[in-house]
Structures are given as C-alpha cells and as structure tokens.
Design an enzyme around this catalytic site. Sequence first.
Site, PDB file in Angstrom:
ATOM      1  N   LYS A  16       0.839  -1.206   0.000  1.00 17.27           N
ATOM      2  CA  LYS A  16       0.000   0.000   0.000  1.00 17.27           C
ATOM      3  C   LYS A  16       0.880   1.265   0.000  1.00 17.27           C
ATOM      4  O   LYS A  16       0.663   2.175  -0.799  1.00 17.27           O
ATOM      5  CB  LYS A  16      -0.932   0.011   1.235  1.00 17.27           C
ATOM      6  N   ARG A  91     -10.013   0.617   8.213  1.00 13.38           N
ATOM      7  CA  ARG A  91      -9.546  -0.714   8.598  1.00 13.38           C
ATOM      8  C   ARG A  91     -10.602  -1.476   9.376  1.00 13.38           C
ATOM      9  O   ARG A  91     -10.371  -2.621   9.745  1.00 13.38           O
ATOM     10  CB  ARG A  91      -8.341  -0.556   9.527  1.00 13.38           C
ATOM     11  N   ARG A 130      11.863  -5.451   5.071  1.00 10.24           N
ATOM     12  CA  ARG A 130      11.558  -4.052   4.734  1.00 10.24           C
ATOM     13  C   ARG A 130      12.513  -3.084   5.422  1.00 10.24           C
ATOM     14  O   ARG A 130      12.847  -3.232   6.597  1.00 10.24           O
ATOM     15  CB  ARG A 130      10.133  -3.706   5.150  1.00 10.24           C
ATOM     16  N   ARG A 163      11.219  -0.982  10.756  1.00  8.09           N
ATOM     17  CA  ARG A 163      10.111  -0.522  11.616  1.00  8.09           C
ATOM     18  C   ARG A 163       9.976  -1.400  12.864  1.00  8.09           C
ATOM     19  O   ARG A 163      10.142  -2.622  12.780  1.00  8.09           O
ATOM     20  CB  ARG A 163       8.801  -0.566  10.815  1.00  8.09           C
ATOM     21  N   ARG A 174      -0.389  -8.678  13.433  1.00  7.06           N
ATOM     22  CA  ARG A 174      -0.993  -7.775  12.422  1.00  7.06           C
ATOM     23  C   ARG A 174      -1.782  -8.580  11.401  1.00  7.06           C
ATOM     24  O   ARG A 174      -2.844  -8.150  10.941  1.00  7.06           O
ATOM     25  CB  ARG A 174       0.102  -6.948  11.742  1.00  7.06           C
TER      26      ARG A 174
HETATM   27  P1  AP5 Z   1       4.829  -1.651   1.857  1.00  4.91           P
HETATM   28  O1  AP5 Z   1       4.481  -0.796   0.692  1.00  4.91           O
HETATM   29  O2  AP5 Z   1       5.615  -1.030   2.964  1.00  4.91           O
HETATM   30  O3  AP5 Z   1       3.513  -2.400   2.407  1.00  4.91           O
HETATM   31  P2  AP5 Z   1       2.252  -1.825   3.155  1.00  4.91           P
HETATM   32  O4  AP5 Z   1       1.056  -2.505   2.599  1.00  4.91           O
HETATM   33  O5  AP5 Z   1       2.259  -0.325   3.150  1.00  4.91           O
HETATM   34  O6  AP5 Z   1       2.566  -2.412   4.596  1.00  4.91           O
HETATM   35  P3  AP5 Z   1       2.433  -1.784   6.031  1.00  4.91           P
HETATM   36  O7  AP5 Z   1       3.181  -2.740   6.935  1.00  4.91           O
HETATM   37  O8  AP5 Z   1       2.860  -0.342   6.062  1.00  4.91           O
HETATM   38  O9  AP5 Z   1       0.941  -1.898   6.265  1.00  4.91           O
HETATM   39  P4  AP5 Z   1       0.244  -1.889   7.575  1.00  4.91           P
HETATM   40  O10 AP5 Z   1      -1.143  -1.767   7.105  1.00  4.91           O
HETATM   41  O11 AP5 Z   1       0.522  -3.013   8.500  1.00  4.91           O
HETATM   42  O12 AP5 Z   1       0.893  -0.631   8.338  1.00  4.91           O
HETATM   43  P5  AP5 Z   1       0.434   0.888   8.568  1.00  4.91           P
HETATM   44  O13 AP5 Z   1       1.618   1.736   8.496  1.00  4.91           O
HETATM   45  O14 AP5 Z   1      -0.771   1.218   7.748  1.00  4.91           O
HETATM   46  O15 AP5 Z   1       5.623  -2.928   1.277  1.00  4.91           O
HETATM   47  C1  AP5 Z   1       6.181  -3.883   2.163  1.00  4.91           C
HETATM   48  C2  AP5 Z   1       7.521  -4.366   1.615  1.00  4.91           C
HETATM   49  O16 AP5 Z   1       7.289  -5.099   0.412  1.00  4.91           O
HETATM   50  C3  AP5 Z   1       8.486  -3.230   1.243  1.00  4.91           C
HETATM   51  O17 AP5 Z   1       9.788  -3.622   1.596  1.00  4.91           O
HETATM   52  C4  AP5 Z   1       8.353  -3.099  -0.296  1.00  4.91           C
HETATM   53  O18 AP5 Z   1       9.547  -2.658  -0.879  1.00  4.91           O
HETATM   54  C5  AP5 Z   1       8.013  -4.538  -0.695  1.00  4.91           C
HETATM   55  N1  AP5 Z   1       7.127  -4.648  -1.852  1.00  4.91           N
HETATM   56  C6  AP5 Z   1       6.010  -3.901  -2.121  1.00  4.91           C
HETATM   57  N2  AP5 Z   1       5.422  -4.340  -3.264  1.00  4.91           N
HETATM   58  C7  AP5 Z   1       6.197  -5.384  -3.704  1.00  4.91           C
HETATM   59  C8  AP5 Z   1       6.096  -6.270  -4.832  1.00  4.91           C
HETATM   60  N3  AP5 Z   1       5.102  -6.163  -5.738  1.00  4.91           N
HETATM   61  N4  AP5 Z   1       7.019  -7.218  -4.969  1.00  4.91           N
HETATM   62  C9  AP5 Z   1       8.025  -7.356  -4.061  1.00  4.91           C
HETATM   63  N5  AP5 Z   1       8.187  -6.559  -2.987  1.00  4.91           N
HETATM   64  C10 AP5 Z   1       7.260  -5.582  -2.806  1.00  4.91           C
HETATM   65  O19 AP5 Z   1      -0.099   0.772  10.088  1.00  4.91           O
HETATM   66  C11 AP5 Z   1       0.798   0.545  11.153  1.00  4.91           C
HETATM   67  C12 AP5 Z   1       0.028   0.488  12.460  1.00  4.91           C
HETATM   68  O20 AP5 Z   1      -0.635   1.749  12.700  1.00  4.91           O
HETATM   69  C13 AP5 Z   1      -1.109  -0.550  12.526  1.00  4.91           C
HETATM   70  O21 AP5 Z   1      -0.636  -1.842  12.880  1.00  4.91           O
HETATM   71  C14 AP5 Z   1      -2.013   0.076  13.605  1.00  4.91           C
HETATM   72  O22 AP5 Z   1      -1.496  -0.129  14.898  1.00  4.91           O
HETATM   73  C15 AP5 Z   1      -1.923   1.568  13.277  1.00  4.91           C
HETATM   74  N6  AP5 Z   1      -2.951   2.014  12.318  1.00  4.91           N
HETATM   75  C16 AP5 Z   1      -2.748   2.517  11.066  1.00  4.91           C
HETATM   76  N7  AP5 Z   1      -3.909   2.806  10.464  1.00  4.91           N
HETATM   77  C17 AP5 Z   1      -4.884   2.487  11.348  1.00  4.91           C
HETATM   78  C18 AP5 Z   1      -6.316   2.539  11.289  1.00  4.91           C
HETATM   79  N8  AP5 Z   1      -6.966   2.977  10.197  1.00  4.91           N
HETATM   80  N9  AP5 Z   1      -7.014   2.107  12.365  1.00  4.91           N
HETATM   81  C19 AP5 Z   1      -6.379   1.669  13.482  1.00  4.91           C
HETATM   82  N10 AP5 Z   1      -5.023   1.571  13.594  1.00  4.91           N
HETATM   83  C20 AP5 Z   1      -4.283   1.991  12.536  1.00  4.91           C
END
Ligand code: AP5
Length: 221
Positions: A16, A91, A130, A163, A174
């Site tokens: 994402k 979410r 990552r 991270r 997660r």
């Molecule tokens: P990356 O692009 O970083 O993946 P992502 O989907 O953004 O993963 P996140 O871990 O950031 O998602 P998340 O939803 O757990 O975390 P968030 O920050 O939203 O890609 C991952 C890796 O894969 C990278 O190394 C990239 O290079 C590689 N990659 C990408 N595409 C690829 C491909 N096609 N092929 C190969 N490699 C690839 O949330 C963090 C925390 O915040 C949550 O756990 C929660 O505690 C809180 N939070 C955030 N939003 C909310 C909400 N709405 N409600 C409640 N709590 C929330």
Amino acid sequence: MAQRDLILLGPPGAGKGTHAEYLEDSMSYTHLSTGNLLREAVANGNNLGKQAQDYMEAGELVPDDLVIELVTERMAQLDCEEHFLLDGFPRTTAQAEALSKMLGTIGREEPLVINLAVSDAEVVRRLGGRLMCPDCGTIYNVHRDGLDIGDKCPQCGGELYCRSDDQPEAIRNRLNVYEQDSAPLIDYYQQRGQLVTIDAEQDQQQVSVELAELAQGRRPC
Ligand code: AP5
C-alpha cells in the site's frame, strides 16, 4: 474518464505504502496514510502519539475514535481540485461508515477501492526485509534492493531502519488483526460495487501499471 479518489486495501506488506508513493509522484495524489500520521505523532511525543504507541508496537489497531478524528481533520483540509488516496484507512467497518459520512459532509463521491491481494507467506517474507528511510519515507527491501539496516538511503542519504512493528510476533499479530477486523471490508465494498482486486504478488512495476490504469479509468473495474 476522470481520475478517481482511491482507497488502497490489503494486508500488512501488500504494498500500500509503496504504490501510494508511486501514485503520489506520478499522478499528484494527496497521500493520506494513517500509519505514517500515527508514526509522526509517536515521534513527536504528542497526546495522540502517546495513546497510539503501545497499540502500534503490538500490531493492534489504534481505537477507532482516535483514527477517525485524525482522518476527519485531514479530509476537511482537502481542496476540491485535489484527488486523495487513503492508505491504511478504513480498517474496520466503523471506520468505513465514518468515512462515508465524512465524504457526504464535504460533498465528495465515494472512492474506488483497490484490494491488493497477497498471501501470508509473501507478507512475512516482505516485512522481514523491509527498510525505511526516516528522512524521505522511501520504502526498500533487503531481498531486492541490495541494502541493509544502517545503509544510506539512495534518494536522500538518510540512515535506513527497520520498523519496530516488523518483528515476527508483531507481524503475526498484524496478520490476525487484518483477518479479523479489516478483511471484512472486502465484502463491504464489494456489495457497494466499489471494489476491484489486483494480484499484488506480481512484479512491483506491473502492479503500478494496473493501479495507474484503474486510477485513470483506463481499465474496467
Ligand atoms: P509496503 O508498501 O511497505 O507495504 P504496506 O502494505 O504499506 O505495509 P504496512 O506494513 O505499512 O501496512 P500496515 O497496514 O501493517 O501498516 P500501517 O503503516 O498502515 O511494502 C512492504 C515491503 O514489500 C516493502 O519492503 C516493499 O519494498 C516490498 N514490496 C512492495 N510491493 C512489492 C512487490 N510487488 N514485490 C516485491 N516486494 C514488494 O499501520 C501501522 C500500524 O498503525 C497498525 O498496525 C495500527 O497499529 C496503526 N494504524 C494505522 N492505520 C490504522 C487505522 N486505520 N485504524 C487503526 N489503527 C491503525
């Protein structure tokens, strides 16, 4: 067809953040990432950050009311010419309902929802490798980019880090939280006719091409 506002759904590690950065640069989307906003709040040590930190490190969701308030504030600042891209929000069903209400209040159409589908095994592989840049936010991967923790970011020279929620136990949690609270949004948006799914295990460039086509309405949903 006109450019669409977007929501990117998908499990942790689906890509994402990576694809949101690409769409922000290539199509001038306003990228709203609740994960990034919450990490900023934690780094600033403000009230929101203090309330969110423990949930985030454990891989739990931050309570709906805190996140909804954060997004409502940001959405209210959008200019009507701007296209937004939501990454990590909604979410939960409560967040999706709050978003619809927000959009109604500011007079915007419902966005296109793109589900980035990826297997648990690939999530574990990706998150285990990552790397993030603290200065420009660029996302890298040990397995693909020939970089490691402590190396300099090729874009800006920042020192790459892993991270704190990319530890095996938090990753497992997660994934469980995603299955329980967030995966039901796939049906929710499917029933509203807003959802399209992309195979996000494909090569990153191919996923970017498909996303850009959908965002520009050049590919049927
Ligand atoms: P990356 O692009 O970083 O993946 P992502 O989907 O953004 O993963 P996140 O871990 O950031 O998602 P998340 O939803 O757990 O975390 P968030 O920050 O939203 O890609 C991952 C890796 O894969 C990278 O190394 C990239 O290079 C590689 N990659 C990408 N595409 C690829 C491909 N096609 N092929 C190969 N490699 C690839 O949330 C963090 C925390 O915040 C949550 O756990 C929660 O505690 C809180 N939070 C955030 N939003 C909310 C909400 N709405 N409600 C409640 N709590 C929330």
